[in-house]
Enzyme design. Structure first.
Site, PDB file in Angstrom:
ATOM      1  N   GLY A 498       0.816  -1.199   0.000  1.00 30.29           N
ATOM      2  CA  GLY A 498       0.000   0.000   0.000  1.00 30.29           C
ATOM      3  C   GLY A 498       0.850   1.249   0.000  1.00 30.29           C
ATOM      4  O   GLY A 498       2.033   1.216   0.332  1.00 30.29           O
ATOM      5  N   GLY A 500       0.400   5.510   0.998  1.00 28.69           N
ATOM      6  CA  GLY A 500      -0.409   6.601   1.518  1.00 28.69           C
ATOM      7  C   GLY A 500       0.400   7.882   1.540  1.00 28.69           C
ATOM      8  O   GLY A 500       1.526   7.940   1.038  1.00 28.69           O
ATOM      9  N   GLY A 501      -0.192   8.913   2.134  1.00 27.14           N
ATOM     10  CA  GLY A 501       0.487  10.197   2.179  1.00 27.14           C
ATOM     11  C   GLY A 501       1.757  10.162   2.990  1.00 27.14           C
ATOM     12  O   GLY A 501       2.690  10.932   2.749  1.00 27.14           O
ATOM     13  N   PHE A 502       1.857   9.262   3.975  1.00 27.44           N
ATOM     14  CA  PHE A 502       3.064   9.152   4.791  1.00 27.44           C
ATOM     15  C   PHE A 502       4.182   8.455   4.032  1.00 27.44           C
ATOM     16  O   PHE A 502       5.354   8.777   4.193  1.00 27.44           O
ATOM     17  CB  PHE A 502       2.733   8.388   6.075  1.00 27.44           C
ATOM     18  CG  PHE A 502       3.868   8.264   7.047  1.00 27.44           C
ATOM     19  CD1 PHE A 502       4.173   9.302   7.916  1.00 27.44           C
ATOM     20  CD2 PHE A 502       4.633   7.112   7.109  1.00 27.44           C
ATOM     21  CE1 PHE A 502       5.218   9.186   8.823  1.00 27.44           C
ATOM     22  CE2 PHE A 502       5.672   6.986   8.021  1.00 27.44           C
ATOM     23  CZ  PHE A 502       5.967   8.036   8.869  1.00 27.44           C
ATOM     24  N   LYS A 504       5.218   4.460   1.757  1.00 27.05           N
ATOM     25  CA  LYS A 504       4.845   3.112   1.344  1.00 27.05           C
ATOM     26  C   LYS A 504       4.712   2.192   2.558  1.00 27.05           C
ATOM     27  O   LYS A 504       5.383   2.376   3.569  1.00 27.05           O
ATOM     28  CB  LYS A 504       5.890   2.550   0.380  1.00 27.05           C
ATOM     29  CG  LYS A 504       5.964   3.288  -0.955  1.00 27.05           C
ATOM     30  CD  LYS A 504       7.023   2.682  -1.852  1.00 27.05           C
ATOM     31  CE  LYS A 504       7.079   3.437  -3.190  1.00 27.05           C
ATOM     32  NZ  LYS A 504       8.120   2.867  -4.083  1.00 27.05           N
ATOM     33  N   VAL A 505       3.872   1.167   2.385  1.00 24.98           N
ATOM     34  CA  VAL A 505       3.690   0.145   3.415  1.00 24.98           C
ATOM     35  C   VAL A 505       4.156  -1.182   2.838  1.00 24.98           C
ATOM     36  O   VAL A 505       3.704  -1.601   1.762  1.00 24.98           O
ATOM     37  CB  VAL A 505       2.218   0.054   3.856  1.00 24.98           C
ATOM     38  CG1 VAL A 505       2.073  -0.988   4.970  1.00 24.98           C
ATOM     39  CG2 VAL A 505       1.702   1.403   4.335  1.00 24.98           C
ATOM     40  N   LYS A 519       5.603   0.605   7.740  1.00 25.62           N
ATOM     41  CA  LYS A 519       5.234   1.868   7.107  1.00 25.62           C
ATOM     42  C   LYS A 519       6.470   2.767   7.090  1.00 25.62           C
ATOM     43  O   LYS A 519       6.938   3.211   8.137  1.00 25.62           O
ATOM     44  CB  LYS A 519       4.089   2.527   7.865  1.00 25.62           C
ATOM     45  CG  LYS A 519       3.504   3.753   7.173  1.00 25.62           C
ATOM     46  CD  LYS A 519       2.522   4.486   8.076  1.00 25.62           C
ATOM     47  CE  LYS A 519       1.315   3.674   8.392  1.00 25.62           C
ATOM     48  NZ  LYS A 519       0.322   4.457   9.185  1.00 25.62           N
ATOM     49  N   ASP A 615      -9.799  10.245  12.554  1.00 28.62           N
ATOM     50  CA  ASP A 615      -9.786   9.837  11.141  1.00 28.62           C
ATOM     51  C   ASP A 615     -10.420   8.457  11.004  1.00 28.62           C
ATOM     52  O   ASP A 615      -9.858   7.548  10.388  1.00 28.62           O
ATOM     53  CB  ASP A 615      -8.351   9.836  10.605  1.00 28.62           C
ATOM     54  CG  ASP A 615      -8.316   9.878   9.071  1.00 28.62           C
ATOM     55  OD1 ASP A 615      -9.344  10.235   8.457  1.00 28.62           O
ATOM     56  OD2 ASP A 615      -7.267   9.559   8.500  1.00 28.62           O
TER      57      ASP A 615
END
Length: 831
Positions: A498, A500-502, A504-505, A519, A615
């Site tokens: 995955g 996200g904004g932070f 890659k996972v 993460k 969230d």
């Protein structure tokens, strides 16, 4: 004089103790007083002494005698409530104690109106040397207050202190020895495996004492003169339970309960799960009680298997609120294979965060067991707080000095406290400002927590190359960078699950075989430092089966890496739409919602301060290999308001479609903001579509608005996931829809708590699964009540756009499959 008083006390004690020899326990101290009465009063086999004799135990403040205490007579027919003693100044009863240890203190109040006194207008405190029992107390109806204190001296003084321009009164009182074994020193601790120690030194106030499935057991029929009341008024969903009575079957055995713990009339009756010979029954039997927030409570369960015909047939679960305290409970294993033996279990709760406690019993999940559960008796006792108070308002006042001295002391203490608070406030604001400035400086550039790119000092592992200082206090969670590289095959791109904004996972595996989700922060992202630190601080404090667990972090070599338990089945969102997973059944969806609600309820209530997730969305609800739900992604979480505040003022953050409109308008965050977001998730689960879909007709773009319109029409079944049509029982759908509707009320005050949401979802599951004669009447347990939800109308939001506002983009990902994703932080430009 001393000899005469001793002789009097010996006579009183010997006369009043005689009837109790037949009970099996003889109290060393047994003071029973009918206040204001000129003659003794007999109740059953107990004799309350006349007030003129008890007056020898009474002392008044100063030298005032005439108007400090008065005897007043009532016309009430109840023997103990026909007279009363009035206190117009600080006064106390002092009782010589012949045997130190635990004692009952029972105070009887009946606010009748006299020519000179209206007892309902009285306002006063009651205290002992070490504990405040009642503070600013007033009485509007007949009430008996029962306390249990550990007396460690040779006397016990009970002080009545009228409030300014008021008076105090009492109709009768008791001070009676209690067997020390009645309250053992240890008990289980809810949501903890360590247990609770130190009950011996606690003071208690009785909140509830219930005879499950049976009638009232009066003080005349109890070994310790307790009163047990029927459980029916406290039972939720009365058609879910049935009563059983087999008093003669009760046995008292070694290792079990005793007659002093509870009489056989308690153990000989029970409330039982009404499974109606249906082996598929799946629901809980629940009772609800009013409590005072901020206090811990000792909850005592009384069990006796009077329903089974043989051993090892009865297995069930026991809950306090949403926490399971006994799983697959089998009484046979505790009582050396004796059927119908009396037994009890104690548990201490955390500080109550609401004014309700719920106790539940329900069927075990052990394969092949018949769904059944019983409870014979229940006691709930409030425990004193750190100030020794059971009222939550006052502190112990041992002084019997004049009112002027008391006022002077209060003024002095108040002034000192005010100065201290002012100074502490200035220091707090200064430190807070410095922390904010420091974070702002750090967040402008990507600066790791470790200095000089070395290894943190905390592990001392084979990977260590040097010693540095870390800004993170949760050092037990530090993992060396080399270990993270090994776990992820040097951050192999084929292991990405995955984005996200932070960052890659990655899927990974530690040396011990533990599967993890890693993460890895992206230095180009505007998100990072604050959320990295928040995630660690939050998850290192919590351990709950419905919150994803933090395994570790790494802050070496300019990296920010978070390591979590791996969730085999990815996100709830991925199972609802867009990822090609098989459709979830209605039962599976309900169980997932219940698990997520339990996690959020724990966040809101399981810590010293509420934690607001901020969230909540389907992409942040993760599923393990058994589809058990866990709430994830705490990068935006905030601790809740202080006790004297209603909200936290903060810039708006969250995700489009899930955002609380009241939070958006006012920038005031409360736990109810999470409740709103969870309501959107509920409709998302039901309809299996994105919460914002710009490709749909205008009236359908916003899921919350669209679903609420159909819910208000009473036609929610028109828009549910097609795979669910014909598979949801109407009552279950109605309960689920009502729950979601109330979560989406426009104002937070109109929304239920997460505890109430959880209860209603559990009930929706019961309505889906249970087959009870006449069907379950859903209206009988609508625990949220008649609220007034309103459609989330975004056209009414701030038209100026002046509010600080950051939300996730509609599409949380960057095109990578979510089938095995752990969690994501949304794009920086969105949040």
């Amino acid at each position: 004089m001393g000899c005469k008083l001793f002789g009097f006390l010996f006579w009183v004690s010997s006369i009043l103790c005689l009837p109790l020899f037949a009970r099996g326990f003889t109290p060393a101290d047994n003071y029973l007083i009918d206040c204001g009465s000129l003659t003794n009063t007999t109740l059953g086999d107990r004799v309350f002494m006349a007030d003129n004799l008890a007056s020898k135990l009474l002392s008044a403040s100063g030298n005032i005698v005439g108007n400090t205490s008065k005897a007043v007579t009532s016309s009430d027919d109840s023997p103990l409530y026909q007279t009363v003693r009035i206190f117009t100044g600080v006064s106390k009863y002092t009782f010589p104690i012949s045997q130190r240890g635990r004692h009952w203190i029972r105070l009887y109040f009946y606010p009748f109106v006299h020519a000179s006194y209206n007892m309902s207008m009285a306002k006063f405190d009651v205290s002992t040397e070490n504990h405040v029992l009642l503070s600013s107390f007033s009485v509007q109806s007949l009430v008996v207050k029962e306390f249990s204190v550990n007396v460690t001296t040779n006397s016990l003084a009970i002080t009545f202190s009228p409030s300014e321009n008021s008076f105090a009164f009492v109709n009768a009182l008791e001070v009676v020895s209690v067997p020390d074994q009645l309250i053992p020193d240890s008990a289980g601790l809810v949501e903890s495996s360590t247990g609770f120690q130190g009950l011996t030194w606690q003071a208690f106030e009785t909140v509830a004492r219930m005879n499950m499935g049976g009638p009232t057991v009066s003080s005349e029929n109890d070994t310790l003169s307790r009163t047990w009341v029927p459980d029916q008024p406290f039972l939720l969903g009365k058609n879910l339970a049935t009563s059983v009575s087999k008093i003669k079957a009760v046995k008292y055995v070694d290792g079990g309960s005793t007659r002093e713990i509870a009489p056989n009339t308690i153990y000989g009756t029970c409330t039982r799960m009404n499974s109606m010979n249906d082996s598929n029954s799946n629901f809980n039997v629940t009772w609800e009680f009013n409590v005072d927030p901020g206090f811990q409570y000792l909850v005592r369960f009384h069990f006796c298997d009077i329903v089974s015909e043989a051993l090892n047939l009865l297995y069930f679960n026991v809950f306090i609120d949403s926490s399971i305290v006994e799983r697959d409970f089998d009484l046979s294993t505790y009582l050396v294979n004796v059927l119908a033996a009396a037994y009890y279990k104690d548990y201490v709760t955390g500080p109550a965060t609401s004014n309700k406690i719920r106790v539940s019993i329900g069927p075990s999940n052990i394969h092949g067991t018949y769904p059944d559960a019983i409870l014979n008796g229940l006691e709930i006792m409030k425990m004193n707080n750190s100030d020794g108070s059971l009222s939550g308002l006052g502190t112990v006042n041992t002084s019997s000095s004049s009112s002027k001295k008391r006022v002077g002391a209060i003024v002095g203490v108040t002034a000192g406290v005010a100065c201290g608070v002012l100074l502490a406030g200035v220091l707090f604001m200064y430190c807070r400002k410095r922390r904010q400035l420091s974070r702002q400086r750090l967040s402008k550039t990507w600066i790791p927590f470790s200095i000089n790119g070395g290894t943190s000092h905390t592990m001392g592992s084979k990977y260590s190359k040097g010693t540095t200082t870390s800004l993170i206090s949760n050092t037990n969670y530090h993992v060396p960078f080399l270990a993270v590289q090994e776990a992820t095959n040097n951050f192999d791109e084929s292991w990405v699950i995955g984005i996200g904004g932070f960052g890659k996972v990655y899927k990974g595996e530690l040396n011990d075989g533990t599967k993890v989700a890693v993460k890895r922060g992206n230095p180009q992202s505007q998100q990072g430092l604050a959320e990295f630190q928040t995630e660690i601080e939050m998850l290192s404090q919590f351990r709950h089966r419905h919150l994803v667990s933090l395994i570790g972090y790494c802050d070496e070599k300019n990296e920010m890496i978070l390591i979590y338990e791996y969730m085999e089945n990815g996100t709830l969102k991925g199972h609802l739409y867009g990822s090609g997973h098989p459709s979830l059944s209605w039962k599976q969806r309900l169980e997932i919602c219940i698990g997520a609600a339990r996690g959020l309820h724990y966040l809101h209530t399981g810590y010293a301060k509420a934690v607001i997730h901020r969230d909540v969305k389907s992409a942040n609800i993760l599923l393990d290999e058994n589809l058990m739900a866990k709430v994830a992604d705490f990068g935006l979480s905030k601790t809740g308001p202080e006790l004297d505040q209603t909200h936290v003022s903060t810039a708006v953050k969250g995700s489009f479609g899930y955002l609380d409109p009241e939070y958006f308008r006012r920038q005031q965050l409360t736990e109810k903001s999470d409740v709103y977001s969870f309501g959107v998730v509920l409709f998302e689960v039901l309809c299996a579509r994105p919460v914002i879909d710009p490709t749909l007709p205008r009236e359908m773009v916003n899921l919350a608005e669209w679903a609420m319109k159909w819910q208000k029409k009473g036609q929610l079944e028109q828009i549910i996931d097609p795979s669910l049509k014909g598979n949801i029982r109407p009552n279950s759908l109605r309960k689920f829809g009502e729950t979601a509707e109330k979560c989406l009320a426009d104002f937070g005050v109109d929304r239920p708590s997460m505890g109430d949401v959880l209860w209603n979802l559990e009930y929706a599951l019961q309505l889906q699964e249970a087959v009870v004669q006449g069907d379950l009447e859903e209206n009988s347990t609508n625990m949220i009540g008649e609220l007034s939800p309103q459609i989330n109308n975004f056209s009414q939001l701030d038209p100026t756009g002046s509010a600080k506002f950051e939300v996730s983009s509609v599409d949380d990902l960057s095109g990578v499959s979510m089938s095995k994703v752990f969690s994501q932080l949304v794009k920086s430009e969105g949040r």
